[in-house]
Motif scaffolding. Structure first.
Motif, short mmCIF file in Angstrom:
data_model
loop_
_atom_site.label_atom_id
_atom_site.label_comp_id
_atom_site.label_asym_id
_atom_site.label_seq_id
_atom_site.Cartn_x
_atom_site.Cartn_y
_atom_site.Cartn_z
N UNK A 18 0.84 -1.19 0.00
CA UNK A 18 0.00 0.00 0.00
C UNK A 18 0.88 1.25 0.00
N UNK A 19 2.07 1.13 0.63
CA UNK A 19 2.98 2.28 0.68
C UNK A 19 3.82 2.39 -0.59
N UNK A 20 4.41 1.24 -1.00
CA UNK A 20 5.37 1.28 -2.11
C UNK A 20 4.79 0.73 -3.41
N UNK A 21 3.49 0.59 -3.48
CA UNK A 21 2.88 -0.03 -4.66
C UNK A 21 3.12 0.75 -5.94
N UNK A 22 3.48 2.02 -5.82
CA UNK A 22 3.70 2.82 -7.03
C UNK A 22 5.09 2.59 -7.63
N UNK A 23 5.97 1.96 -6.86
CA UNK A 23 7.34 1.80 -7.34
C UNK A 23 7.41 0.75 -8.46
N UNK A 24 8.53 0.79 -9.17
CA UNK A 24 8.70 -0.16 -10.27
C UNK A 24 8.82 -1.60 -9.77
N UNK A 25 9.36 -1.74 -8.54
CA UNK A 25 9.63 -3.10 -8.06
C UNK A 25 8.43 -3.74 -7.38
N UNK A 26 7.27 -3.07 -7.40
CA UNK A 26 6.10 -3.59 -6.67
C UNK A 26 5.74 -5.04 -7.05
N UNK A 27 5.71 -5.38 -8.35
CA UNK A 27 5.37 -6.78 -8.69
C UNK A 27 6.36 -7.77 -8.10
N UNK A 28 7.66 -7.38 -8.09
CA UNK A 28 8.66 -8.29 -7.54
C UNK A 28 8.49 -8.43 -6.04
N UNK A 29 8.18 -7.29 -5.37
CA UNK A 29 7.94 -7.33 -3.93
C UNK A 29 6.76 -8.24 -3.62
N UNK A 30 5.72 -8.12 -4.45
CA UNK A 30 4.53 -8.97 -4.29
C UNK A 30 4.91 -10.44 -4.35
N UNK A 31 5.72 -10.81 -5.38
CA UNK A 31 6.12 -12.21 -5.52
C UNK A 31 6.99 -12.65 -4.34
N UNK A 32 7.87 -11.73 -3.88
CA UNK A 32 8.76 -12.10 -2.77
C UNK A 32 7.94 -12.41 -1.52
#
Lengths: 482, 219
Positions: A18-32
């Motif tokens: 919710x905080x960093x969802x705008x960043x480019x790495x959001x999909x990778x963070x989601x998978x992690x």
């Protein structure tokens, strides 16, 4: 401890995204985050295999062989779906269907949805299970309406109202259950704990429990997608983003069915009759037959596979309703293989629709020619879901139908005709989508098809050879459910 | 004393049923929200009386929770919503209010019949009101069916939750606290999500009339 991590990782993930969802790495963070949840569930599984059932945190959480396999399955499918959603959502963004803020909402809600599913599975308190199921509806409403198209808003509204009303019935059922339990266990926190209820189930008041079960079945059954309460399901699957369709079909329906089965165990104990089972068989059979005939009338590919989910959920409900060691074993096997196969199909379908720019089946052509992996994924997945040997779905359906032949022979023609109709409907459509001529362009990002083939390989493996510990596990769970 | 509070509880239960019927026939969105707040207030007061006469102290907390959530927060959110969406003075055309009322009466009779065997088994001083609780659940359900606009439908949904809460109080002196907190959280989060959702619907369809949303059908 593992339970804590299983629940904490997706919850923290939801907040972080919710905080960093705008960043480019959001999909990778989601998978992690999803991978972390999956690892924790793997550790929990190992622990339950070695130590047996356990409770945690003042008995508020409870793990036995029945829910641990669903926890592992849920965490696994949530992880692979997050892998699939990475390129899928990027392509959607590339096509201009989604803004960065929508993606932030999507990623955050995806993690919170995983959290509610796992909470519903792990909690020992039937009241909290209800709360988690309702929260699961709430987290997915905005995901279904993510594209903000008129159709998706309508689908989300229908989903919210139908599931909301349905789940309100389940709350009434839970209140009645508490009413009966309180007489035996005394008022307070312990009267809704499943382990306590299970211990005294023979003393619970039968009339109250039979009424409670009707409400629970109707309530959670709405979320399972049982006919005639299934109306929300095809719309929500067709109009939401494909990763959401995959987790709805692969996870949410399973968890709702889990809630029904848990209630059935209590009611069976109290009544000592086959009342709960007969109701489930009736609803299940109706869903199988109804879905099969609606299947052949679909034009939208995601809608068609949504009806196929209704059919398979009906089959599982029917299997659990029949009861007995073999049917319950088959029901659980079917839960596993259906989850894996259906989410794999939705992955392939998602990329196919992106490539063709439409969900209408008559406009999807020649997948094998331009993107052979998508084409083969869809073709093999469809064969698997239709119950072709040697895939796992064949094994579970075979077990269900042979048990039905033995114990309830009159149901066999209905089941066989429905499966036949479904086969004809899906097979003919998939054939024209996979083969044929086309001149549509390739996708801007390479599609993520590893999850598709991993899922299908697992389903194939389960069809050929069920590892002994897994079979043991299913057998123990079947003994628990009865 | 117990007899007196029993009478009081019955009085409030009757009021609850009356409000449910009033909601069924109310056409103004604004008045509907006020009725919903009033229903919450009646619910909260009757829960407090039950708490007092049965010395179940956890019920005081649920009464307080109801007061804060259903009398203050939810109506406040709804008021804000209808002001922002500019539908404050909306009047809905309802067909056949008398017929709806008759159906409602039939539902009440049905609810009392369904609840009779259970309330006989209950040991609570409120056991007579279980029928009313079920009736208000069914009446809210009827209200949701007869409405064609989004906000009244949601108010019907929230009223149904009120009825369920009342059922829990009258049959068992309320659910365990942790469950009640969870339900309250769900209702609150649900309201926020619906608030967002209303704006999305409004943006896309230019109205909150649900008759625009009947496209997805099997043909």
């Amino acid at each position: 401890m593992e339970i804590f991590w299983i629940l904490a990782i997706p919850l923290i993930g939801g907040l972080l995204l919710a905080l960093f969802g705008c960043q480019r790495f959001a999909p990778e963070l989601n998978s992690t985050m999803s991978f972390g949840t999956f690892l924790a569930s793997a550790f929990l599984t190992v622990r339950v295999i070695t130590d047996g059932p356990m409770t945690a945190l003042n008995e508020q959480f409870f793990v036995d062989s029945f829910n641990v396999f669903l926890v592992a399955l849920t965490a696994f499918v949530a992880f692979t779906t997050s892998l699939f959603s990475r390129p899928y959502m990027r392509i959607e963004q590339h096509h201009g269907k989604l803004t960065i803020n929508m993606l932030r909402l999507y990623h955050s809600m995806y993690q919170l949805f995983t959290f509610t599913m796992l909470l519903a599975l792990l909690t020992n308190n039937l009241g909290i299970m209800w709360v988690a199921m309702e929260a699961a509806t709430l987290t997915t409403v905005l995901l279904v309406s993510l594209y903000r198209t008129p159709a998706s808003l309508e689908a989300a509204w229908k989903y919210f109202i139908l599931c909301g009303v349905g789940i309100a019935q389940a709350l009434f059922g839970t209140i009645l259950l508490y009413f009966a339990a309180e007489k035996v266990l005394g008022a307070g926190g312990t009267a809704l704990l499943w382990t306590h209820l299970d211990a005294v189930k023979t003393q619970l008041e039968p009339t109250v429990l039979s009424l409670a079960f009707v409400f629970l079945l109707v309530g959670y059954g709405t979320k399972v997608g049982l006919a005639p309460l299934h109306n929300w399901l095809p719309d929500a699957h067709a109009e939401g983003p494909t990763p959401v369709s995959a987790v709805l079909s692969g996870l949410l329906l399973n968890v709702a069915l889990y809630a029904v089965v848990r209630s059935k165990v209590l009611v069976d104990g109290a009544l000592g009759s086959h009342f709960a089972g007969s109701l489930m068989m009736g609803f299940g059979l109706l869903s199988v037959v109804m879905a099969a005939f609606f299947l052949s009338r679909q034009k939208d590919v995601k809608r068609m596979f949504a009806y196929s989910s209704i059919e398979h959920m009906g089959l599982m409900t029917f299997a659990f309703g029949m009861g007995g060691a073999v049917a319950t074993f088959a029901g659980m096997l079917h839960m596993t293989v259906h989850s894996l196969t259906k989410s794999a199909i939705f992955f392939a379908v998602g990329h196919a629709t992106q490539k063709s720019g439409t969900q209408l089946m008559e406009n999807i052509r020649g997948l094998i020619k331009t993107n052979p992996t998508i084409g083969w994924g869809l073709a093999i997945g469809s064969l698997a879901i239709l119950g072709m040997p040697p895939f796992g779905v064949f094994a579970s359906e075979f077990l269900i139908i042979t048990t039905a032949m033995h114990t309830y022979p009159w149901t066999t023609p209905f089941l066989l005709i429905a499966l036949g109709v479904a086969f004809a409907a899906i097979f003919s459509r998939v054939q024209t989508m996979v083969f044929g001529e086309t001149n549509s362009p390739r996708l801007p990002h390479p599609p993520a098809l590893v999850p598709v083939f991993v899922h299908l390989a697992l389903v194939l493996l389960l069809g050929l050879y069920i590892p002994p510990y897994l079979a043991d596990w299913y057998r123990q769970a079947a003994a628990l459910i009865g | 004393m117990a007899n007196f509070s029993g009478q009081l509880i019955n009085l409030f239960a009757a009021l609850l049923l009356l409000i449910a019927f009033a909601m069924l026939s109310q056409r103004r969105v604004l008045s509907l929200i006020n009725l919903f707040a009033l229903q919450g207030l009646v619910l909260s007061v009757s829960t407090m009386i039950v708490a007092n006469s049965s010395s179940q102290h956890h019920l005081y907390y649920s009464a307080g929770l109801t007061l804060i959530l259903k009398v203050i927060i939810l109506p406040w959110i709804l008021h804000r919503l209808i002001r922002k969406l500019n539908i404050k003075w909306d009047v809905e055309t309802l067909f056949n209010i008398p017929t709806t009322m008759l159906v409602g009466i039939a539902l009440v009779v049905f609810a009392f019949n369904l609840a009779a065997p259970i309330s006989q088994m209950a040991g609570t001083i409120t056991k007579g009101t279980l029928g009313i609780a079920m009736a208000s659940v069914l009446l809210s359900f009827l209200m949701m069916i007869t409405r064609s606009k989004a906000v009244p439908q949601v108010i019907g949904f929230l009223a149904m939750e009120n009825g369920l809460f009342f059922a829990a109080t009258s049959a068992t002196y309320g659910m365990p606290m942790v469950v009640e907190l969870g339900i309250a959280l769900d209702v609150l989060v649900g309201m926020f999500i619906l608030g967002i959702f209303f704006f999305q619907i409004r943006e896309t369809f230019d109205s909150l009339d649900l008759k625009h949303m009947e496209k997805l059908k099997e043909d």
